[in-house]
Design a protein around this motif. Structure first.
Motif, PDB file in Angstrom:
ATOM      1  N   ALA A   1       0.871  -1.186   0.000  1.00  0.00           N
ATOM      2  CA  ALA A   1       0.000   0.000   0.000  1.00  0.00           C
ATOM      3  C   ALA A   1       0.901   1.228   0.000  1.00  0.00           C
ATOM      4  N   PRO A   2       0.488   2.276  -0.680  1.00  0.00           N
ATOM      5  CA  PRO A   2       1.277   3.504  -0.658  1.00  0.00           C
ATOM      6  C   PRO A   2       1.018   4.262   0.632  1.00  0.00           C
ATOM      7  N   LEU A   3       1.779   5.279   0.850  1.00  0.00           N
ATOM      8  CA  LEU A   3       1.474   6.271   1.874  1.00  0.00           C
ATOM      9  C   LEU A   3       0.965   7.525   1.167  1.00  0.00           C
TER      10      LEU A   3
ATOM     11  N   THR B   1       3.869   6.727  -4.663  1.00  0.00           N
ATOM     12  CA  THR B   1       4.208   5.749  -5.691  1.00  0.00           C
ATOM     13  C   THR B   1       4.446   6.489  -7.002  1.00  0.00           C
ATOM     14  N   THR B   2       5.184   5.854  -7.907  1.00  0.00           N
ATOM     15  CA  THR B   2       5.542   6.523  -9.164  1.00  0.00           C
ATOM     16  C   THR B   2       4.327   6.722 -10.062  1.00  0.00           C
TER      17      THR B   2
ATOM     18  N   THR C   1       9.568   7.009  -4.076  1.00  0.00           N
ATOM     19  CA  THR C   1       8.684   5.852  -3.919  1.00  0.00           C
ATOM     20  C   THR C   1       8.857   5.263  -2.530  1.00  0.00           C
ATOM     21  N   LEU C   2       7.756   5.065  -1.844  1.00  0.00           N
ATOM     22  CA  LEU C   2       7.799   4.422  -0.530  1.00  0.00           C
ATOM     23  C   LEU C   2       6.447   3.765  -0.291  1.00  0.00           C
ATOM     24  N   GLU C   3       6.482   2.477   0.015  1.00  0.00           N
ATOM     25  CA  GLU C   3       5.259   1.741   0.297  1.00  0.00           C
ATOM     26  C   GLU C   3       5.390   1.027   1.636  1.00  0.00           C
ATOM     27  N   VAL C   4       4.251   0.695   2.200  1.00  0.00           N
ATOM     28  CA  VAL C   4       4.225  -0.227   3.334  1.00  0.00           C
ATOM     29  C   VAL C   4       3.787  -1.572   2.789  1.00  0.00           C
ATOM     30  N   TRP C   5       4.234  -2.644   3.436  1.00  0.00           N
ATOM     31  CA  TRP C   5       3.864  -3.965   2.947  1.00  0.00           C
ATOM     32  C   TRP C   5       3.858  -5.005   4.057  1.00  0.00           C
ATOM     33  N   ASP C   6       3.166  -6.087   3.764  1.00  0.00           N
ATOM     34  CA  ASP C   6       3.142  -7.260   4.632  1.00  0.00           C
ATOM     35  C   ASP C   6       3.788  -8.419   3.882  1.00  0.00           C
TER      36      ASP C   6
END
Length: 322
Positions: free
Chosen positions: A123-125, A224-225, A246-251
């Motif tokens: 998911a993006p921030l 995100t880009t 670009t920076l996302e959070v993820w599981d």
């Protein structure tokens, strides 16, 4: 010499057959899925979305066990040390990337103690600001003019909302807001933004968008880009003039490093298949996640890339947690 070669080949063949049978027979008991956050948290919801279809595919119950504390690090350590062959874990990106640099006494080593099974969701921030803030490039021009007179809210030192903002500051010349950490988490940051106590902050879509739609906050851009399918109406930061951020959070799904390779493959293949089904993708999208279903090698590359990226910020700022 020929006899020795024959014996070695026979032993290797026997081992391959044994490992194949081991994977075919696994699991022989219920599988535990450890989550480092409480019930109702986003990693917990991802775990419970996957547990039922995974249970059907594996032929054994998949039981979600919540073990919250230390930003998920307690649960991650539990998985790393598991020896029963049936304990897996859902971790967030910080557990595998920034935690080793933030916590000097961390009880596990992500590079050695885990098997990378699958990147599950991303998911993006969203960079958010008070409702009366300027839009797009005008926002960053105003931020540069204000310098360190502006503040940003975070959910704590070392959090993605902290490290992400410091990363953004390092890539946008003149952006110098000071951090104000809030122990009350995202709700406290939302309150501070609405009241104007802080002028910006990075938040997940599930927290930010209800306030944006209610007209209480402004979405400056998504990290995100390209525009995210989760929030297609929110522009990218690139559209506001911030290039290549670009920076996302993820599981992600991990197991202990001791998990046999054929078992790792069986788990990865099963989870990837589940994540590629439209039904599961739809469920995760409703929770604010994009289903990924990466291979173990793709997950490993993602972890290495983000560890290097965040490591530069942590070292340059000398950020440490106990």
């Amino acid at each position: 010499m020929q006899r020795h070669t024959f014996v070695m080949a026979a032993a290797a063949a026997a081992l391959a057959v044994s490992l194949g049978a081991q994977a075919q027979d696994w699991p022989t008991q219920p599988v535990k899925l450890v989550v480092g956050f409480p019930g109702g948290s986003t990693p917990d919801m991802v775990a419970r979305t996957l547990s039922e279809p995974l249970s059907k595919m594996l032929g054994q119950p998949v039981i979600v066990e919540n073990k919250p504390g230390a930003g998920g690090n307690i649960a991650a350590a539990t998985v790393a040390k598991a020896t029963d062959g049936h304990t897996l874990g859902i971790v967030i990106n910080g557990n595998l990337t920034s935690s080793p640099m933030l916590y000097p006494s961390l009880a596990y080593d992500p590079a050695k103690d885990f098997s990378n099974l699958c990147l599950l969701t991303t998911a993006p921030l969203i960079l958010v600001a008070p409702a009366d803030a300027p839009e797009g490039a005008a926002f960053f021009k105003k931020a540069e003019e204000e310098g360190d007179r502006w503040n940003y809210g975070s959910v704590g030192v070392g959090s993605v909302s902290h490290l992400g903002m410091e990363l953004l500051k390092s890539e946008v010349s003149g952006l110098k807001p000071m951090q104000v950490p809030y122990t009350g988490g995202n709700p406290a940051v939302v309150t501070a933004l609405i009241s104007g106590q802080v002028q910006m902050g990075l938040m997940p879509p599930g927290t930010a968008m209800p306030q944006v739609k209610a007209g209480k906050l402004k979405a400056v851009g998504v990290t995100t880009t390209e525009r995210s399918p989760l929030v297609p109406d929110v522009p990218t930061l690139a559209e506001a003039g911030v290039k290549d951020f670009t920076l996302e959070v993820w599981d992600a799904l991990v197991g202990p490093a001791s998990l046999p390779a054929p078992v790792q493959k069986k788990i990865s293949d099963s989870v990837i298949q589940i994540l590629h089904t439209p039904e599961i993708q739809k469920k995760l999208l409703a929770q604010g996640w994009k289903a990924v279903g990466s291979t173990p090698d793709e997950m490993k590359a993602r972890v290495q890339k983000e560890t290097a990226l965040l490591g530069n910020i942590i070292r340059s700022q000398n950020i440490k947690l106990q």
